[in-house]
Design a protein around this motif. Sequence first.
Motif, PDB file in Angstrom:
ATOM      1  N   TYR A  74     -58.673  81.606  86.485  1.00 53.38           N
ATOM      2  CA  TYR A  74     -57.329  81.071  86.633  1.00 53.38           C
ATOM      3  C   TYR A  74     -56.815  81.279  88.049  1.00 53.38           C
ATOM      4  N   PHE A  75     -56.947  82.490  88.576  1.00 54.45           N
ATOM      5  CA  PHE A  75     -56.385  82.775  89.903  1.00 54.45           C
ATOM      6  C   PHE A  75     -57.230  82.230  91.043  1.00 54.45           C
ATOM      7  N   LEU A  76     -58.521  82.000  90.826  1.00 56.16           N
ATOM      8  CA  LEU A  76     -59.365  81.473  91.901  1.00 56.16           C
ATOM      9  C   LEU A  76     -59.522  79.957  91.873  1.00 56.16           C
ATOM     10  N   LEU A  77     -59.406  79.343  90.706  1.00 60.16           N
ATOM     11  CA  LEU A  77     -59.650  77.903  90.617  1.00 60.16           C
ATOM     12  C   LEU A  77     -58.449  77.099  90.139  1.00 60.16           C
ATOM     13  N   ILE A  78     -57.879  77.470  89.034  1.00 60.17           N
ATOM     14  CA  ILE A  78     -56.857  76.636  88.407  1.00 60.17           C
ATOM     15  C   ILE A  78     -55.540  76.673  89.176  1.00 60.17           C
ATOM     16  N   ARG A  79     -55.069  77.843  89.499  1.00 56.84           N
ATOM     17  CA  ARG A  79     -53.765  77.969  90.175  1.00 56.84           C
ATOM     18  C   ARG A  79     -53.747  77.318  91.564  1.00 56.84           C
ATOM     19  N   PRO A  80     -54.764  77.545  92.414  1.00 62.37           N
ATOM     20  CA  PRO A  80     -54.750  76.860  93.725  1.00 62.37           C
ATOM     21  C   PRO A  80     -54.788  75.336  93.594  1.00 62.37           C
TER      22      PRO A  80
ATOM     23  N   GLN B  63     -53.503  73.565  91.159  1.00 64.86           N
ATOM     24  CA  GLN B  63     -52.161  73.156  90.756  1.00 64.86           C
ATOM     25  C   GLN B  63     -51.212  73.137  91.952  1.00 64.86           C
ATOM     26  N   LYS B  64     -51.357  74.107  92.855  1.00 63.36           N
ATOM     27  CA  LYS B  64     -50.507  74.140  94.053  1.00 63.36           C
ATOM     28  C   LYS B  64     -50.801  72.946  94.953  1.00 63.36           C
ATOM     29  N   ARG B  65     -52.094  72.615  95.154  1.00 63.74           N
ATOM     30  CA  ARG B  65     -52.454  71.468  95.988  1.00 63.74           C
ATOM     31  C   ARG B  65     -51.915  70.171  95.386  1.00 63.74           C
ATOM     32  N   THR B  66     -52.017  70.031  94.075  1.00 65.28           N
ATOM     33  CA  THR B  66     -51.513  68.830  93.410  1.00 65.28           C
ATOM     34  C   THR B  66     -50.005  68.718  93.558  1.00 65.28           C
ATOM     35  N   LYS B  67     -49.309  69.833  93.424  1.00 61.11           N
ATOM     36  CA  LYS B  67     -47.851  69.828  93.560  1.00 61.11           C
ATOM     37  C   LYS B  67     -47.439  69.439  94.978  1.00 61.11           C
ATOM     38  N   THR B  68     -48.135  69.980  95.996  1.00 63.24           N
ATOM     39  CA  THR B  68     -47.788  69.653  97.388  1.00 63.24           C
ATOM     40  C   THR B  68     -48.097  68.187  97.690  1.00 63.24           C
ATOM     41  N   ARG B  69     -49.211  67.679  97.177  1.00 58.22           N
ATOM     42  CA  ARG B  69     -49.561  66.273  97.418  1.00 58.22           C
ATOM     43  C   ARG B  69     -48.539  65.347  96.763  1.00 58.22           C
ATOM     44  N   ASN B  70     -48.147  65.645  95.528  1.00 59.65           N
ATOM     45  CA  ASN B  70     -47.156  64.810  94.849  1.00 59.65           C
ATOM     46  C   ASN B  70     -45.816  64.847  95.574  1.00 59.65           C
ATOM     47  N   MET B  71     -45.461  66.007  96.120  1.00 58.52           N
ATOM     48  CA  MET B  71     -44.219  66.112  96.880  1.00 58.52           C
ATOM     49  C   MET B  71     -44.309  65.283  98.160  1.00 58.52           C
ATOM     50  N   MET B  72     -45.467  65.323  98.837  1.00 60.72           N
ATOM     51  CA  MET B  72     -45.666  64.543 100.052  1.00 60.72           C
ATOM     52  C   MET B  72     -45.584  63.050  99.747  1.00 60.72           C
ATOM     53  N   LEU B  73     -46.223  62.616  98.660  1.00 61.67           N
ATOM     54  CA  LEU B  73     -46.180  61.198  98.293  1.00 61.67           C
ATOM     55  C   LEU B  73     -44.771  60.770  97.901  1.00 61.67           C
ATOM     56  N   GLY B  74     -44.013  61.659  97.297  1.00 62.57           N
ATOM     57  CA  GLY B  74     -42.646  61.336  96.911  1.00 62.57           C
ATOM     58  C   GLY B  74     -41.694  61.264  98.092  1.00 62.57           C
ATOM     59  N   ASN B  75     -42.019  61.959  99.197  1.00 61.45           N
ATOM     60  CA  ASN B  75     -41.142  62.000 100.366  1.00 61.45           C
ATOM     61  C   ASN B  75     -41.526  60.988 101.441  1.00 61.45           C
ATOM     62  N   LEU B  76     -42.449  60.077 101.154  1.00 59.67           N
ATOM     63  CA  LEU B  76     -42.816  59.064 102.146  1.00 59.67           C
ATOM     64  C   LEU B  76     -41.621  58.174 102.444  1.00 59.67           C
ATOM     65  N   LYS B  77     -41.455  57.859 103.734  1.00 55.33           N
ATOM     66  CA  LYS B  77     -40.345  57.014 104.171  1.00 55.33           C
ATOM     67  C   LYS B  77     -40.857  55.949 105.131  1.00 55.33           C
ATOM     68  N   LYS B  78     -40.025  54.956 105.346  1.00 56.37           N
ATOM     69  CA  LYS B  78     -40.325  53.914 106.314  1.00 56.37           C
ATOM     70  C   LYS B  78     -40.452  54.555 107.694  1.00 56.37           C
ATOM     71  N   ASN B  79     -41.373  54.069 108.510  1.00 56.92           N
ATOM     72  CA  ASN B  79     -41.677  54.523 109.873  1.00 56.92           C
ATOM     73  C   ASN B  79     -42.444  55.838 109.933  1.00 56.92           C
ATOM     74  N   ASP B  80     -42.882  56.397 108.803  1.00 59.79           N
ATOM     75  CA  ASP B  80     -43.767  57.566 108.834  1.00 59.79           C
ATOM     76  C   ASP B  80     -45.150  57.123 109.288  1.00 59.79           C
ATOM     77  N   LYS B  81     -45.760  57.899 110.142  1.00 58.15           N
ATOM     78  CA  LYS B  81     -47.140  57.632 110.552  1.00 58.15           C
ATOM     79  C   LYS B  81     -48.042  58.392 109.591  1.00 58.15           C
ATOM     80  N   VAL B  82     -48.980  57.668 108.963  1.00 58.59           N
ATOM     81  CA  VAL B  82     -49.807  58.243 107.910  1.00 58.59           C
ATOM     82  C   VAL B  82     -51.279  57.934 108.149  1.00 58.59           C
ATOM     83  N   VAL B  83     -52.127  58.670 107.443  1.00 56.36           N
ATOM     84  CA  VAL B  83     -53.560  58.428 107.414  1.00 56.36           C
ATOM     85  C   VAL B  83     -53.943  58.227 105.951  1.00 56.36           C
TER      86      VAL B  83
END
Length: 106
Positions: A30-36, A38-58
């Motif tokens: 849980y602490f070595l695989l599952i929890r990290p 979940q954190k990466r997924t949460k940060t990615r979803n937050m990044m995708l939700g905060n996309l705005k016009k004129n953002d430079k992306v890859v």
Amino acid sequence: MSNLAAAANASPYGSLVTYIPLILMFLVLYFLLIRPQQKRTKTRNMMLGNLKKNDKVVTIGGLHGTILEITDDIVVLRVNDATKMTFDRSAVNTVVTSSAVAEEKK
């Protein structure tokens, strides 16, 4: 008689002790695989939700561009002056420069 002696010497925690390695393995996983993950997924979803016009992306394919239009599922990127490309929002991998950061630098 030997069964009675063995039963008298047996620990009341005997069955619990056999499950301790299994519980420890689950906690480590849980602490070595599952929890990290979940954190990466949460940060990615937050990044995708905060996309705005004129953002430079890859994108996940490595294409660099600037967001021209954005809807719930679609992102239109300007790759150069003459080229516009349409992608799913989930195809955006990283934000290189946010429009808010670009405005602060001006």
